[in-house]
Scaffold this motif. Sequence first.
Motif, short mmCIF file in Angstrom:
data_model
loop_
_atom_site.label_atom_id
_atom_site.label_comp_id
_atom_site.label_asym_id
_atom_site.label_seq_id
_atom_site.Cartn_x
_atom_site.Cartn_y
_atom_site.Cartn_z
N UNK A 215 3.94 -19.60 50.59
CA UNK A 215 3.61 -18.46 49.72
C UNK A 215 2.14 -18.49 49.33
N UNK A 216 1.66 -19.70 49.03
CA UNK A 216 0.28 -19.83 48.59
C UNK A 216 -0.73 -19.66 49.71
N UNK A 217 -0.31 -19.96 50.95
CA UNK A 217 -1.24 -19.87 52.08
C UNK A 217 -1.41 -18.44 52.55
N UNK A 218 -0.46 -17.59 52.13
CA UNK A 218 -0.52 -16.17 52.47
C UNK A 218 -1.86 -15.59 52.01
N UNK B 36 -3.79 -22.38 43.86
CA UNK B 36 -2.68 -21.46 43.67
C UNK B 36 -1.32 -22.16 43.82
N UNK B 37 -1.23 -23.01 44.84
CA UNK B 37 0.07 -23.62 45.16
C UNK B 37 0.45 -24.73 44.18
#
Lengths: 219, 101
Positions: A215-218, B36-37
Amino acid sequence: MAPIVRNPILRDALGIALATGAYALSFGALSVTSGLSVVQTCVLSLVMFTGASQFAFIGVIGSGGNPWAGAASAALLGTRNALYGMRLAAILQARGLKRFGAAQFVIDETTAMAINRDAPADSRYAYWATAFSLFTLWNLGTLIGALATQALPDPKVLGLDAAPPAAFLALLAPRLRAREPVAIAIAAAVIAIVLLPFLPQGVPLLVIAVLVALTGLRP
Amino acid sequence: MTTWAPLLVASAACYALKLAGLSLPRRVLEDPRIQRVVPLLPVALLAALIATSTFSTGRHLVLDARAAALAAAAVAVVLRAPFLVVVAVAAATAALLRLFL
């Protein structure tokens, strides 16, 4: 205690340490209920020394999961400490051996106390005051909680085996102050339940970690 | 015995992550994807742990006193009870239910 301590930073540090000492009592009790020995419980608090990871480790073992799945969950929950460390590096300016010592205390509470202060000296003082008082009471609380629970004939009579989800919930609640984390939390809970009957224990957690990363790599 | 190796490996990993934060160049950790992650990981993992440790025994889904314990804990959290109280409320709820059911 509060009125006796005039230094406001030290007073806050002791207040946080007392609160986490109480939280450590429940960690010690739940860890022994999960089947860990008193020594293993104390080693977790001394060496791992990061609450959410410790609760994850004993939670997975207590619900009958593979200890390695517990270890993976603990390590994944520990990733946030790396970001705290990055923020603290400039403040602490710890070099050589001192950095290896300072690293052990990089956790939520010490970071919260050290950042956002006007003077760098105040930040460093807040870090070390919180580190020493919290480390002491965290380990003392763990030992007392573990010994008291070990003395019980059956901790399940007190419902302690049903308490780990409550501990996780108390750790999660402060992180749910925006819409995105709430959505992620609900999705993760649903995915974990759906996957659970089909995968070896602990593996659903790893799948969820990978999904969060994607999700974060999107872009 | 089987608990010691994962316990020590996980502890070493947690220490390594703390040390990495103090040691790695800022540009590595300042990568927007990492920023973000990483804060979302505890949210997802804690939520998954809540779900699995409440509604399962082994690989079987079950509904028992633990669900009521979690509901009671949620009320305590909403009322801003301290950590120890949240845990005690959950334990007491499960214990009482088992006593009377």
